[in-house]
Design a protein around this motif. Structure first.
Motif, PDB file in Angstrom:
ATOM      1  N   GLY A 248       7.055   4.130  -5.943  1.00  0.00           N
ATOM      2  CA  GLY A 248       6.238   5.154  -5.452  1.00  0.00           C
ATOM      3  C   GLY A 248       6.316   6.527  -5.277  1.00  0.00           C
ATOM      4  O   GLY A 248       5.578   7.156  -4.750  1.00  0.00           O
ATOM      5  N   ALA A 249       7.650   6.808  -5.881  1.00  0.00           N
ATOM      6  CA  ALA A 249       7.933   8.319  -6.044  1.00  0.00           C
ATOM      7  C   ALA A 249       8.963   8.609  -6.963  1.00  0.00           C
ATOM      8  O   ALA A 249       9.611   7.443  -7.366  1.00  0.00           O
ATOM      9  N   CYS A 250       9.661   9.608  -7.061  1.00  0.00           N
ATOM     10  CA  CYS A 250      10.791   9.815  -7.927  1.00  0.00           C
ATOM     11  C   CYS A 250      11.848  10.593  -6.947  1.00  0.00           C
ATOM     12  O   CYS A 250      11.674  11.282  -5.993  1.00  0.00           O
ATOM     13  N   TRP A 251      13.044  10.079  -6.931  1.00  0.00           N
ATOM     14  CA  TRP A 251      13.979  10.456  -6.149  1.00  0.00           C
ATOM     15  C   TRP A 251      14.527  11.828  -6.913  1.00  0.00           C
ATOM     16  O   TRP A 251      14.652  11.896  -7.989  1.00  0.00           O
ATOM     17  N   GLN A 252      14.956  12.782  -5.873  1.00  0.00           N
ATOM     18  CA  GLN A 252      15.252  14.281  -6.181  1.00  0.00           C
ATOM     19  C   GLN A 252      16.498  14.552  -4.949  1.00  0.00           C
ATOM     20  O   GLN A 252      16.329  14.163  -4.195  1.00  0.00           O
TER      21      GLN A 252
ATOM     22  N   GLU B  64       0.809  -1.235  -0.066  1.00  0.00           N
ATOM     23  CA  GLU B  64       0.123   0.000  -0.121  1.00  0.00           C
ATOM     24  C   GLU B  64       0.758   1.209   0.078  1.00  0.00           C
ATOM     25  O   GLU B  64       1.957   1.137   0.684  1.00  0.00           O
ATOM     26  N   PHE B  65       0.548   2.148  -1.096  1.00  0.00           N
ATOM     27  CA  PHE B  65       1.173   3.184  -0.951  1.00  0.00           C
ATOM     28  C   PHE B  65       0.042   4.510  -0.687  1.00  0.00           C
ATOM     29  O   PHE B  65      -0.854   4.744  -1.541  1.00  0.00           O
ATOM     30  N   ASN B  66       0.398   5.367   0.492  1.00  0.00           N
ATOM     31  CA  ASN B  66      -0.593   6.284   0.735  1.00  0.00           C
ATOM     32  C   ASN B  66      -0.076   7.870   0.386  1.00  0.00           C
ATOM     33  O   ASN B  66      -0.880   8.734   0.970  1.00  0.00           O
ATOM     34  N   GLY B  67       0.745   7.855  -0.457  1.00  0.00           N
ATOM     35  CA  GLY B  67       1.300   9.005  -0.895  1.00  0.00           C
ATOM     36  C   GLY B  67       2.411   9.798  -0.087  1.00  0.00           C
ATOM     37  O   GLY B  67       2.762  10.990  -0.227  1.00  0.00           O
ATOM     38  N   THR B  68       2.745   9.075   0.896  1.00  0.00           N
ATOM     39  CA  THR B  68       4.011   9.523   1.805  1.00  0.00           C
ATOM     40  C   THR B  68       5.224   8.493   1.790  1.00  0.00           C
ATOM     41  O   THR B  68       6.055   8.684   2.322  1.00  0.00           O
ATOM     42  N   GLN B  69       4.946   7.357   1.358  1.00  0.00           N
ATOM     43  CA  GLN B  69       6.035   6.366   1.485  1.00  0.00           C
ATOM     44  C   GLN B  69       6.456   5.908   0.028  1.00  0.00           C
ATOM     45  O   GLN B  69       5.871   6.092  -1.129  1.00  0.00           O
TER      46      GLN B  69
ATOM     47  N   TYR C 108       4.558  11.482  -5.491  1.00  0.00           N
ATOM     48  CA  TYR C 108       4.083  10.369  -4.737  1.00  0.00           C
ATOM     49  C   TYR C 108       2.866   9.586  -5.112  1.00  0.00           C
ATOM     50  O   TYR C 108       1.974  10.191  -5.829  1.00  0.00           O
ATOM     51  N   PHE C 109       3.002   8.057  -5.267  1.00  0.00           N
ATOM     52  CA  PHE C 109       1.932   7.265  -5.344  1.00  0.00           C
ATOM     53  C   PHE C 109       0.966   6.908  -4.631  1.00  0.00           C
ATOM     54  O   PHE C 109       1.312   6.683  -3.352  1.00  0.00           O
ATOM     55  N   ARG C 110      -0.354   6.908  -4.829  1.00  0.00           N
ATOM     56  CA  ARG C 110      -1.504   6.548  -3.980  1.00  0.00           C
ATOM     57  C   ARG C 110      -2.305   5.469  -4.390  1.00  0.00           C
ATOM     58  O   ARG C 110      -2.992   5.725  -5.572  1.00  0.00           O
ATOM     59  N   GLY C 111      -2.090   4.436  -3.856  1.00  0.00           N
ATOM     60  CA  GLY C 111      -2.763   3.096  -4.108  1.00  0.00           C
ATOM     61  C   GLY C 111      -2.086   1.917  -3.801  1.00  0.00           C
ATOM     62  O   GLY C 111      -1.329   1.966  -2.970  1.00  0.00           O
ATOM     63  N   ASN C 112      -2.478   0.697  -4.583  1.00  0.00           N
ATOM     64  CA  ASN C 112      -1.802  -0.531  -4.428  1.00  0.00           C
ATOM     65  C   ASN C 112      -1.186  -1.000  -5.633  1.00  0.00           C
ATOM     66  O   ASN C 112      -1.422  -1.050  -6.618  1.00  0.00           O
TER      67      ASN C 112
END
Length: 953
Positions: free
Chosen positions: A481-485, A343-348, A505-509
């Motif tokens: 789940g996100a892009c590195w910067q 699970e990705f909730n927009g913060t992980q 960030y990604f939100r979903g599964n």
């Protein structure tokens, strides 16, 4: 004609009158008669009279009889008066009208001739006689059926509900006809007419009466009543409502039983409306099961291999383990029987360690992922991103979601030509934002990119171009789940990344994120990965296969039917079944819904059939218990550990899986007064076969030191069985879906090597195997290996005889037998001579006992190996039949060793629930003398003991 010659003595006149028979008798040409059955007198019209012109002559003018001509004529003719010729026809036996209603025959009359002897007798012509047999009402009406049944709908008056019918065996129209019927039962709202039609006299009410029972009789036209009355049952149905009827709303599915018919007795109630066409769709709701339906829950890498994908597949979201730990910080959904969902909730977000993926954009590669995503924000939501690790923050390739679009960014590496090239591929898909699980596969072979969603191909609606990237030596970072910067001043090595390092960030599964290098995924593998293990099925009967059209959706969770014959349509519905091919399916409810549309002759919807709902309850499968057993404690010489072959850890390992089920059995009651048997439940254990997907060997205690010890296995044997092996300083993991037998064979090959055994006395290992990605886990099988150190006994004997001045000359003064290390203690202090002698003697005796014990252990080990070959239980015995031991200098060591291991072994024994091995009487006596408790044995499979043979004490 010859004339008769009269005697000479008679007068001539008298001779002429009495001797000549000139004429034949005469009768009518046709007669009609009537006779009543069971009577013998026939009434003729005209009467039977024969006339003779020779009358009144005697004999010649008299009628002597009538003759009837015909076969089996049941009549006879009798002369009543010879002179008048009057006669009568009567029956020989009683007639039966039911057998023959009419009789026809011929009759002749004959006179008496010319004398009493009847000479020259004359016969009349033949007359035809027709006789009709009149019927007698001897039979009563009989109903054709023993009982009659009908069903009517409440609130409706019928012209005719049903018709009763009786017959009469009499032959005449009058007596064979049924003239009337009558309902005998009083006070019922029904009537019957003369033809037997029963109808209701008022509207019926289901709530008032569900069924009426009527007694009906019949009368023929002769007023004879039926010999037996008939029972008529009329059932009342509630007001008709078109619907599917005759199926259970709860359907239980027993795992492993194959296909289960869902609607074996279903029929469609149309309320007598004329139907010309019918359409129906049956939907099985499985979205809440796993990733959209029941599938095998092996790791994604194992599933790819099972579906035939070649090597090169890298799993980016593996289940966390000792060797693969970059997903440890992600929340998981544990509600799907080990179906690994993150699970990705927009913060992980997580970053993939270096070296896991070696894909370059110059070679073809495949990205596949399971994704569940709802309507999101207008921000980009990154699934996978490969960007610069420092400074420029360029995105080399990424897969992200934006406004319900799936976008693949693919920037080309620097080239000689600086022309624009395709860089972004956009797909507008409803599946991206419908909050359902979907399987996405991208086959990338630049400049072509092919997208498969749930096995179906989709073309991009937009492709944008960009310049290739500029040359640089900046390393890249792969994240999920996100892009590195890059932000200066922060640590790069954090596994679970903070907001300061990430964006988009990604939100979903997500689940099953894979990259496969060097080769594209073929359609067969893609379909295999998406195919469900459960779904609807139908076996069409041959007689209706052409009259009903059947279509399935790709994952067989719904099907549609179309036809114009209700009977054929119902037969197809009755053959629809549910099938789950998993050995251990996910238990729970699968909802069913049937939607139906019917049309009448005017091609319009004439009746409305409401949706029908039910559910399939998949029962909990019998949970297998995976048991590991074998030799769990043995000793080997140090030379074996140091050899290139090492020591086999699991030489006699057995993997057995059993299920326990309750079986009802009948037992006779103990009490004599009870005649009926009682039903008792008995627990039965049954061995089953299934696959394993992981076996992990871990070190108990200190981690492996790669400088002088290792776990090894023959990689060729691993690859031959399509398995994979990974190792670390904590142990070894073998993965891949394969049989228990193949895992046994591979585990037999695992060896432990240690090429510096001077400081080692024992090593402990733990083995655990599992199935379905950890859904079913075996017991912990622990193995303890002791190291046997050898030495020259003469050297130690000579040392014991020397009187050294300093204790540091004795290198074995302090011995740690705790099972881990030998510590050599060098002391520089001077000891008084008396104390020195005592210490040297004690230590020398102790060394002697150790040497002697080593020889006994080696001898016991050789006997153990011979016993293993013969299939016997292994034991290592002390053979000291030639010794008489009066002092036990190892009492302190035994007490310490027992107290240290007693707690651990008791805990292991309580967890395994296994019994202790037998204790010999010699050990028991020794234990009582020493005041210590007997050590618990580790596991039920322990086959070796160290025993003192004190037969000569």
């Amino acid at each position: 004609m010859k004339r008769a010659i009269c005697p000479s003595h008679q007068p001539l006149l008298l001779l002429q009158c009495s001797c000549i028979n000139k004429h034949k008798p005469w009768i009518e040409t046709t007669y009609h008669g009537i006779v009543t059955e069971n009577d013998d007198k026939v009434l003729l019209d005209p009467p039977l009279i024969a006339l003779d012109k020779d009358a009144p002559l005697r004999y010649a003018g008299e009628i002597c009889g009538f003759r009837i001509h015909g076969q089996n004529v049941p009549f006879e003719a009798v002369v009543l008066d010879k002179s008048t010729g009057e006669g009568v026809i009567r029956t020989k036996d009683k007639l039966d009208c039911e057998l023959q209603k009419e009789h026809t025959f011929t009759i002749q009359a004959y006179d008496c001739g010319e004398g009493p002897d009847g000479s020259n007798m004359k016969k009349s012509h033949k007359a035809t006689v027709h006789i009709q047999v009149n019927d007698v009402n001897e039979y009563s009406p009989v109903f054709k059926e023993k009982s009659y049944k009908a069903t009517v709908i409440e609130g409706k008056k019928y012209d005719s509900i049903l018709k009763v019918e009786a017959v009469d065996a009499d032959c005449s129209f009058q007596f064979s006809q049924i003239c009337s019927y009558e309902i005998v039962t009083p006070d019922v709202p029904f009537s019957v007419d003369k033809d037997g039609n029963i109808k209701n006299t008022e509207k019926l009410n289901y709530s008032k009466e569900h069924m009426y029972k009527l007694t009906v009789t019949a009368y023929d036209c002769g007023k004879n009543r039926a010999s037996e009355d008939v029972l008529v049952k009329i059932s009342i149905k509630p007001t008709c409502k078109p619907s599917w009827q005759g199926f259970n709303k709860r359907i239980e599915y027993e795992p492993g039983t194959g296909s289960l018919a869902l609607f074996p007795s279903m029929h469609l109630e149309t309320c007598e409306e004329p139907i010309t066409s019918i359409q129906a769709s049956i939907m099985l709701e499985t979205n809440h099961i796993g990733k959209g339906c029941d599938r095998d829950t092996y790791s994604e890498k194992s599933l790819h291999k099972l579906c035939g994908a070649s090597a090169g597949t890298v799993e980016l979201l593996p289940a966390p383990s000792n060797s693969v730990n970059w997903t440890v910080g992600l929340p998981t959904d544990n509600g799907h029987d080990s179906d690994q969902v993150f699970e990705f909730n927009g913060t992980q977000a997580i970053k993939v360690p270096e070296g896991v993926v070696s894909t370059t954009l110059k070679e073809p590669f495949t990205i596949s992922v399971w994704m569940r995503h709802g309507p999101g924000s207008r921000e980009k939501e990154t699934i996978l991103c490969n960007s610069d690790k420092t400074e420029m923050n360029r995105h080399h390739y990424s897969l992200y979601v934006h406004n319900c679009r799936l976008v693949l960014l693919l920037r080309q590496e620097p080239t000689e030509s600086e022309n624009y090239k395709p860089a972004e591929f956009h797909w507008k898909l409803d599946q991206v934002c419908d909050k359902e699980w979907h399987h996405y596969v991208l086959n990338i072979e630049f400049p072509a990119v092919t997208l498969f969603v749930d096995g179906a191909t989709f073309e991009p609606f937009l492709v944008t171009e960009d310049y290739p990237l500029h040359a640089s030596k900046i390393e890249t970072q792969l994240t999920i789940g996100a892009c590195w910067q890059d932000l200066s001043g922060h640590d790069n090595d954090t596994e679970t990344l903070s907001d300061a390092r990430m964006t988009q960030y990604f939100r979903g599964n997500l689940a099953g994120l894979m990259i496969r290098s060097g080769k594209l995924e073929n359609k067969k593998v893609i379909d295999c990965l998406y195919t469900c293990k459960e779904g609807l099925d139908v076996q069409l009967p041959e007689e209706v296969a052409s009259s009903v059209k059947v279509e399935f959706n790709p994952n067989q969770s719904s099907l549609s039917l179309e036809g114009d014959d209700i009977e054929s349509f119902e037969k197809v519905m009755q053959h629809i079944s549910y099938l789950n091919s998993r050995q251990f399916p996910t238990p729970g409810i699968r909802h069913l819904r049937i939607s139906t549309t019917v049309k009448c002759f005017n091609e319009e919807t004439c009746i409305s059939v409401p949706d029908s709902e039910g559910y399939v309850m998949v029962l909990q499968p019998e949970e297998p218990k995976i048991s590991l057993s074998g030799i769990d404690h043995f000793a080997r010489g140090a030379a074996e550990f140091e050899s290139t072959e090492g020591v086999t850890l699991f030489p006699e390992l057995r993997i057995v899986s059993t299920i326990t089920r309750e079986v009802e059995v009948e037992a006779e009651a103990e009490a004599e007064a009870e005649d009926d048997p009682t039903v008792q439940e008995t627990v039965v254990s049954e061995e089953i076969m299934h696959n394993l997907d992981t076996c992990e060997v871990t070190v108990v205690g200190d981690e492996l030191n790669g400088d002088h010890e290792s776990l090894e296995v023959d990689l060729a044997q691993i690859q031959q069985r399509a398995l994979e092996m990974s190792s670390s300083n904590v142990g070894m993991v073998i993965t891949g879906v394969n049989t228990m037998a193949n895992y046994e064979q591979v585990l037999h090959l695992i060896r432990y090597r240690n090429w510096h055994t001077e400081a080692l006395f024992d090593r402990k290992f733990k083995l655990v195997c599992s199935e379905l990605n950890g859904r079913y886990i075996s017991n912990e099988f622990k193995v303890e290996v002791n190291v046997i150190h050898t030495a020259n006994p003469m050297d130690h004997a000579n040392n014991a005889m020397v009187q050294p001045q300093f204790i540091n000359q004795v290198q074995h003064a302090s011995v740690d037998l705790s099972g881990h290390n030998l510590a050599n203690t060098h002391q520089a202090s001077v000891v008084p001579s008396a104390a020195t002698v005592v210490i040297v003697v004690c230590v020398s005796f102790l060394v002697f006992m150790i040497i002697l014990g080593v020889f006994r252990i080696r001898a016991a080990h050789q006997r153990t190996m011979r016993d293993q070959e013969n299939g016997k239980e292994n034991e290592m015995d002390w053979d000291d039949s030639a010794l008489t031991i009066t002092v036990n200098p190892m009492e302190t060591y035994e007490d310490q060793h027992s107290s240290e291991e007693e707690g651990d072994e008791e805990e292991e024994e309580s967890e395994d629930g296994e019994e202790e091995d037998d204790i010999t009487s010699a050990e028991s006596d020794s234990s009582e003398d020493e005041g210590g408790e007997q050590e618990d044995q580790q596991g039920s499979s322990r086959q070796q003991q160290l025993e003192w043979d004190d037969s000569t004490y």
